[in-house]
Motif scaffolding. Structure first.
Motif, short mmCIF file in Angstrom:
data_model
loop_
_atom_site.label_atom_id
_atom_site.label_comp_id
_atom_site.label_asym_id
_atom_site.label_seq_id
_atom_site.Cartn_x
_atom_site.Cartn_y
_atom_site.Cartn_z
N GLY A 24 -39.07 14.99 -6.34
CA GLY A 24 -39.88 16.09 -6.86
C GLY A 24 -40.15 15.89 -8.34
O GLY A 24 -39.33 15.32 -9.06
N PHE A 25 -41.30 16.37 -8.78
CA PHE A 25 -41.74 16.13 -10.15
C PHE A 25 -40.73 16.62 -11.19
O PHE A 25 -40.35 15.88 -12.10
CB PHE A 25 -43.11 16.78 -10.40
N ASP A 26 -40.28 17.87 -11.07
CA ASP A 26 -39.40 18.43 -12.10
C ASP A 26 -38.07 17.69 -12.19
O ASP A 26 -37.59 17.40 -13.29
CB ASP A 26 -39.16 19.92 -11.84
N SER A 27 -37.49 17.37 -11.05
CA SER A 27 -36.21 16.65 -11.05
C SER A 27 -36.35 15.25 -11.63
O SER A 27 -35.50 14.79 -12.38
CB SER A 27 -35.66 16.55 -9.62
N VAL A 28 -37.44 14.58 -11.25
CA VAL A 28 -37.66 13.22 -11.75
C VAL A 28 -37.95 13.24 -13.25
O VAL A 28 -37.44 12.42 -14.00
CB VAL A 28 -38.79 12.52 -10.96
N LYS A 29 -38.75 14.21 -13.69
CA LYS A 29 -39.03 14.34 -15.13
C LYS A 29 -37.73 14.51 -15.91
O LYS A 29 -37.52 13.86 -16.93
CB LYS A 29 -39.95 15.54 -15.36
N GLU A 30 -36.84 15.37 -15.41
CA GLU A 30 -35.54 15.60 -16.06
C GLU A 30 -34.72 14.31 -16.10
O GLU A 30 -34.11 13.99 -17.12
CB GLU A 30 -34.78 16.70 -15.32
N SER A 31 -34.72 13.56 -14.99
CA SER A 31 -33.93 12.32 -14.97
C SER A 31 -34.52 11.26 -15.90
O SER A 31 -33.79 10.46 -16.48
CB SER A 31 -33.79 11.78 -13.55
N ILE A 32 -35.83 11.27 -16.08
CA ILE A 32 -36.46 10.35 -17.04
C ILE A 32 -36.06 10.73 -18.46
O ILE A 32 -35.62 9.89 -19.24
CB ILE A 32 -38.01 10.37 -16.90
N LEU A 33 -36.20 12.01 -18.79
CA LEU A 33 -35.94 12.46 -20.16
C LEU A 33 -34.47 12.37 -20.55
O LEU A 33 -34.15 12.30 -21.75
CB LEU A 33 -36.46 13.89 -20.34
N THR A 34 -33.57 12.37 -19.57
CA THR A 34 -32.14 12.24 -19.87
C THR A 34 -31.65 10.81 -19.69
O THR A 34 -30.44 10.57 -19.62
CB THR A 34 -31.30 13.20 -18.99
N ASP A 35 -32.58 9.87 -19.59
CA ASP A 35 -32.29 8.43 -19.48
C ASP A 35 -31.49 8.06 -18.23
O ASP A 35 -30.78 7.06 -18.23
CB ASP A 35 -31.56 7.93 -20.73
N PHE A 56 -46.88 9.50 -18.10
CA PHE A 56 -46.74 9.90 -19.49
C PHE A 56 -45.26 9.95 -19.89
O PHE A 56 -44.86 9.36 -20.90
CB PHE A 56 -47.41 11.27 -19.73
N PHE A 57 -44.45 10.65 -19.10
CA PHE A 57 -43.02 10.77 -19.42
C PHE A 57 -42.30 9.43 -19.25
O PHE A 57 -41.43 9.09 -20.05
CB PHE A 57 -42.36 11.85 -18.57
N ALA A 58 -42.65 8.68 -18.21
CA ALA A 58 -42.01 7.39 -17.97
C ALA A 58 -42.32 6.40 -19.10
O ALA A 58 -41.44 5.64 -19.51
CB ALA A 58 -42.46 6.83 -16.63
#
Length: 102
Positions: A24-35, A56-58
């Motif tokens: 899911g977008f939100d979970s993946v975004k969080e995992s990207i931003l927290t390395d 963009f986030f990746a």
């Protein structure tokens, strides 16, 4: 289903059961931003807007993004969770999945 798709879904299922996947977008975004994310995989029928936002986030964290030849419905049926955006939080799983999709 092709052999490579079976292997892909099998590995994704193992990764999910091992707790090394976010969906899911939100979970993946969080995992990207927290390395935590080592790679991101996108379903073939994901919206262009979502793909653009994920990339963009990746790009900010130098996380590779790959498109897989599977729809959101195929992923849901095979892996057991709905998500057109999949984050892999393990270097070994990320490497093997990247090899499988070519």
């Amino acid at each position: 289903m092709s052999v490579s798709k079976e292997k892909l879904f099998g590995l994704l299922t193992i990764c999910r059961k091992a707790g090394r996947m976010t969906m899911g977008f939100d979970s993946v975004k969080e995992s990207i931003l927290t390395d935590k994310a080592k790679a991101v995989f996108l379903a073939s029928d994901i919206s262009a807007k979502t793909e653009k936002e994920v990339r963009f986030f990746a790009d900010q964290k130098a996380v590779p993004v790959h498109c897989i030849d599977a729809t959101i419905a195929e992923i849901e049926f095979s892996v057991g969770g709905k998500g057109g955006v999949i984050g892999i939080c393990d270097e070994g799983f990320a490497k093997k999945l990247t090899e499988l999709i070519g």
